[in-house]
Scaffold this motif. Sequence first.
Motif, PDB file in Angstrom:
ATOM      1  N   ILE A 116       0.818  -1.212   0.000  1.00 54.03           N
ATOM      2  CA  ILE A 116       0.000   0.000   0.000  1.00 54.03           C
ATOM      3  C   ILE A 116       0.852   1.263   0.000  1.00 54.03           C
ATOM      4  O   ILE A 116       0.457   2.284  -0.582  1.00 54.03           O
ATOM      5  N   ILE A 117       2.031   1.222   0.612  1.00 51.12           N
ATOM      6  CA  ILE A 117       2.916   2.398   0.572  1.00 51.12           C
ATOM      7  C   ILE A 117       3.352   2.666  -0.860  1.00 51.12           C
ATOM      8  O   ILE A 117       3.403   3.821  -1.305  1.00 51.12           O
ATOM      9  N   ASN A 118       3.638   1.605  -1.610  1.00 50.22           N
ATOM     10  CA  ASN A 118       4.032   1.770  -3.007  1.00 50.22           C
ATOM     11  C   ASN A 118       2.876   2.310  -3.843  1.00 50.22           C
ATOM     12  O   ASN A 118       3.082   3.113  -4.759  1.00 50.22           O
ATOM     13  N   VAL A 119       1.670   1.881  -3.519  1.00 52.60           N
ATOM     14  CA  VAL A 119       0.486   2.390  -4.223  1.00 52.60           C
ATOM     15  C   VAL A 119       0.306   3.877  -3.943  1.00 52.60           C
ATOM     16  O   VAL A 119       0.142   4.696  -4.869  1.00 52.60           O
ATOM     17  N   LEU A 120       0.339   4.263  -2.668  1.00 53.84           N
ATOM     18  CA  LEU A 120       0.155   5.675  -2.308  1.00 53.84           C
ATOM     19  C   LEU A 120       1.292   6.532  -2.856  1.00 53.84           C
ATOM     20  O   LEU A 120       1.063   7.666  -3.308  1.00 53.84           O
ATOM     21  N   GLY A 121       2.504   5.994  -2.831  1.00 53.50           N
ATOM     22  CA  GLY A 121       3.629   6.727  -3.399  1.00 53.50           C
ATOM     23  C   GLY A 121       3.477   6.939  -4.894  1.00 53.50           C
ATOM     24  O   GLY A 121       3.851   7.992  -5.436  1.00 53.50           O
TER      25      GLY A 121
END
Length: 278
Positions: free
Chosen positions: A151-156
């Motif tokens: 999810i961090i990669n998605v938000l980033g």
Amino acid sequence: MVNFNGNFSEETTILNVENRGLKYGDALFETLRVVANKILFWEDHYFRLMESMRILRMEIPMNFTMEFLEEEILKTLEANDLTNARVRCTVFRGNGGLYLPETNNVEYIITANKLASPFYLLSETTYETDLYKDFYINKGLLSTLKTNNKIINVLGSVYAKENDLDNCLLVNEDKSVVEALNGNIFLVKGNIIKTPPITDGCLKGILRKQLLEILEKTPEYELKEESISPFEIQKSDEFFITNVIQGIVPITKYRKKQFTNTVAKDLIGKLNMRIRLG
């Protein structure tokens, strides 16, 4: 065509609402580059997957040998009439349970898409990045695995699009730069090449491993696995991202800093040679 537990289907709706990868991110995946029906760095991918499954306490089936999975991957390519492909192999725990699974048995899905080029090519286009600081990568062991918890990669990625960036750099709780959204990072200053250590929380990347082995045998460069600060990036000569699909991606701009790509050109040549000889 999708390979679901060895059965092929044109359907993409083969998962139900009880799938644990969907419900809890209880899944791992490997992204593979296949050229002329040869899986690049297959042994490294396989052993990383097995190690990750053990860490997540998944039951590894007796038939999950390197030869079995390789055959399943190549059968998926054949079903899709491909010889050069980007392949994703996803392994997830069987349905059932809440946080506590009812079983540790696993299932798998293999998908394949056409690969643009059989060789690693170095892009000469502008590639701009910046820090993503809304959320941090934890330094623990789980951050080094390719799980479905991205999810961090998605938000980033959303942040990068909103700010007209090509990529973002992720940081850990110590404010050290760990990796890019889609790969490991390498920094060049003079003849010194640095990459964050696994203990900083970066992905245990397959291409990262290949480059480390190349650099250890290249006397003109000095390799260091050390934490990288945002300030240090602005003092470097060159900065690039690595992943199995794209190879080496030179970053041309970080904030006001412009980078060259001389070392990246040298290393991508060595990388392609390593593949041909291997």
